[in-house]
Design a protein around this motif. Structure first.
Motif, short mmCIF file in Angstrom:
data_model
loop_
_atom_site.label_atom_id
_atom_site.label_comp_id
_atom_site.label_asym_id
_atom_site.label_seq_id
_atom_site.Cartn_x
_atom_site.Cartn_y
_atom_site.Cartn_z
N GLU A 112 70.39 -0.71 -23.76
CA GLU A 112 70.55 -0.78 -22.31
C GLU A 112 71.93 -1.38 -22.03
N GLU A 113 72.85 -0.54 -21.55
CA GLU A 113 74.24 -0.97 -21.35
C GLU A 113 74.82 -1.47 -22.67
N ASP A 114 75.04 -2.80 -22.80
CA ASP A 114 75.68 -3.32 -24.02
C ASP A 114 74.73 -4.10 -24.91
N THR A 115 73.41 -3.99 -24.66
CA THR A 115 72.44 -4.86 -25.31
C THR A 115 71.30 -4.06 -25.94
N ILE A 116 70.77 -4.58 -27.04
CA ILE A 116 69.57 -4.00 -27.63
C ILE A 116 68.38 -4.43 -26.78
N HIS A 117 67.78 -3.48 -26.10
CA HIS A 117 66.70 -3.78 -25.16
C HIS A 117 65.33 -3.77 -25.83
N ALA A 118 65.14 -2.87 -26.80
CA ALA A 118 63.85 -2.78 -27.48
C ALA A 118 64.02 -2.08 -28.82
N ILE A 119 63.14 -2.43 -29.75
CA ILE A 119 63.08 -1.78 -31.06
C ILE A 119 61.62 -1.42 -31.30
N GLY A 120 61.37 -0.12 -31.52
CA GLY A 120 59.97 0.27 -31.68
C GLY A 120 59.86 1.74 -32.03
N LEU A 121 58.83 2.39 -31.51
CA LEU A 121 58.59 3.80 -31.78
C LEU A 121 58.10 4.50 -30.52
N ALA A 122 58.37 5.79 -30.46
CA ALA A 122 57.79 6.68 -29.45
C ALA A 122 58.18 6.32 -28.02
N PHE A 123 59.46 5.97 -27.82
CA PHE A 123 59.94 5.81 -26.45
C PHE A 123 60.08 7.20 -25.81
N GLU A 124 59.87 7.28 -24.51
CA GLU A 124 59.98 8.55 -23.79
C GLU A 124 61.46 8.95 -23.65
#
Length: 427
Positions: free
Chosen positions: A25-37
């Motif tokens: 998200e912009e310049d940052t790691i917002h989430a780490i996971g699986l199966a994002f839309e």
């Protein structure tokens, strides 16, 4: 701007990889996971199972600008770093003018802000003009943006000068970073003093040239309490005395370069300047001690000492060529191919030595692949082999003996603050 890196692999332990998607998200790691839309993102990049790591951190590069732009510029040097998966680098002060005053330091900073494609942290010098005995104004240079002080390229020859510099740096909570070389022990040497130097008829550089000055500095570091960091350790004696100093509680850290881990003086095939570097390629027992030093924690991190030169000046005898080897564009690949694939190092260790630990040593905001961290990331193809090709280098320097080596782990993408700054086969 929302970016999704999907189907990547992240290292979770030793050489164990786990599939993960990374939401930027912009310049940052917002989430780490699986199966994002995917529909929720502005940009989706399918990594097809390639390795994602924190952006690599190199605490030792030479970008040559200002003063020596025929060798390298901040733009080309930072592009080369990005090509190698480095997102943060620390640039040495052997420039013209030397960043030994606020005015000279800001001159370099202005170029960095304008031209750098990765994060460049600039060292200031310990002394005026690098070789004088007059200390720089550490307080003013720290306020101007210097993160540490070094005279890299030359050793500080006078113990009293180093003591005063360390005392001041300790007071200012800054590190002293040392190229250790006692010039009184050089005797005109151009390569390691060993059997190969004798065979080539070249004057040798004693191991004591490096280790004796480290020994001096460790006593001074203990006296002053400064954070003392040793550049490009190359000898077994250096490893031994740093190990003992750490046991004694001295605040010392150090680095080693890929070429010293992979090559020895006996690998030098001929009297050619591409093999001339400082410190020089050492003996096999030194190489063994360096590997052991990494594994037991004596050596803290791996740096490149990326040192580009003009082609003609390097294509000379050891007696005339300048010291230096380029390394930004294939350092990770060398280490991965020759140490991880051979089960000497784990991938986890290499990521620590080349990303996490160097950032920690100098308190840099880098080296992390976690939610909330800056999206400084590198993506490496561990499966497909390639050959080191100097004609494809983004660095202006081509001075390396590794041309033609078959390596794995080529860089596919490099992101700085979420922005794509390198993409293989086209930007």
């Amino acid at each position: 701007m929302r970016t999704l890196l999907k189907n990547g692999k992240i290292n979770v332990a030793k050489n164990q990889l786990q599939t993960a998607d990374i939401w930027i998200e912009e310049d940052t790691i917002h989430a780490i996971g699986l199966a994002f839309e995917e529909k929720n993102f502005d940009q989706v990049i399918d990594l097809q199972g390639q390795l994602v790591t924190p952006g690599l951190v190199d605490v030792h590069v030479h970008f040559r600008e200002p003063g020596f732009t025929y060798k390298e510029t901040i733009k080309t040097g930072s592009m080369a770093a990005a090509r190698g998966g480095f997102t943060s680098v620390c640039a040495m002060p052997n420039l013209n003018p030397v960043p030994d005053s606020v005015e000279n330091f800001e001159l370099v900073q202005d170029i960095i802000k304008k031209d750098a494609v990765v994060k460049v942290h600039q060292y200031a010098s310990i002394t005026k003009k690098l070789k004088s005995e007059e200390l720089t104004d550490q307080v003013a240079l720290k306020q101007a943006g210097a993160f540490a002080f070094t005279n890299d390229g030359v050793g500080v020859q006078t113990a009293g000068t180093m003591y005063l510099a360390m005392k001041e740096a300790a007071k200012n909570k800054m590190a002293i970073v040392a190229h250790t070389e006692d010039e009184s022990l050089l005797f005109g040497g151009v390569m390691h003093a060993g059997k190969r130097a004798a065979e080539l008829g070249l004057p040798g550089i004693l191991s004591a040239t490096e280790s004796s000055q480290i020994a001096r500095d460790l006593i001074l570091a203990e006296e002053t309490g400064v954070h003392y960091h040793v550049c490009h350790v190359s000898t077994k004696e250096s490893v031994r005395i740093i190990r003992e100093a750490k046991k004694a509680g001295v605040h010392v850290t150090c680095e080693v370069c890929p070429h010293h881990l992979l090559l020895t003086d006996m690998d030098i095939p001929e009297d050619h300047g591409f093999w001339k570097m400082n410190p020089p390629l050492r003996a096999s027992e030194d190489q063994k001690a360096l590997i052991e030093g990494l594994l037991d924690g004596t050596i803290d991190c791996i740096s490149t000492d990326h040192a580009p030169h003009g082609h003609e000046e390097k294509c000379q005898s050891f007696l005339k060529a300048p010291f230096g080897i380029v390394g930004s564009e294939y350092a990770f690949q060398l280490i991965y191919t020759h140490f991880v694939k051979t089960n000497i190092f784990t991938l986890e260790q290499v990521i620590n030595w080349m990303a996490t630990k160097p950032a920690e040593i100098f308190n840099l905001p880098a080296g992390k692949l976690q939610i909330g961290a800056k999206a400084d990331l590198a993506v490496f193809n561990l499966e497909q082999a390639y050959q080191v090709n100097d004609q494809a280098f983004l660095s202006q320097g081509k001075n390396t003996p590794f041309v033609g080596w078959k390596l794995y782990g080529d860089t596919s993408y490099t992101f700085v603050d979420g922005k794509l700054v390198w993409k293989k086969d086209g930007k």
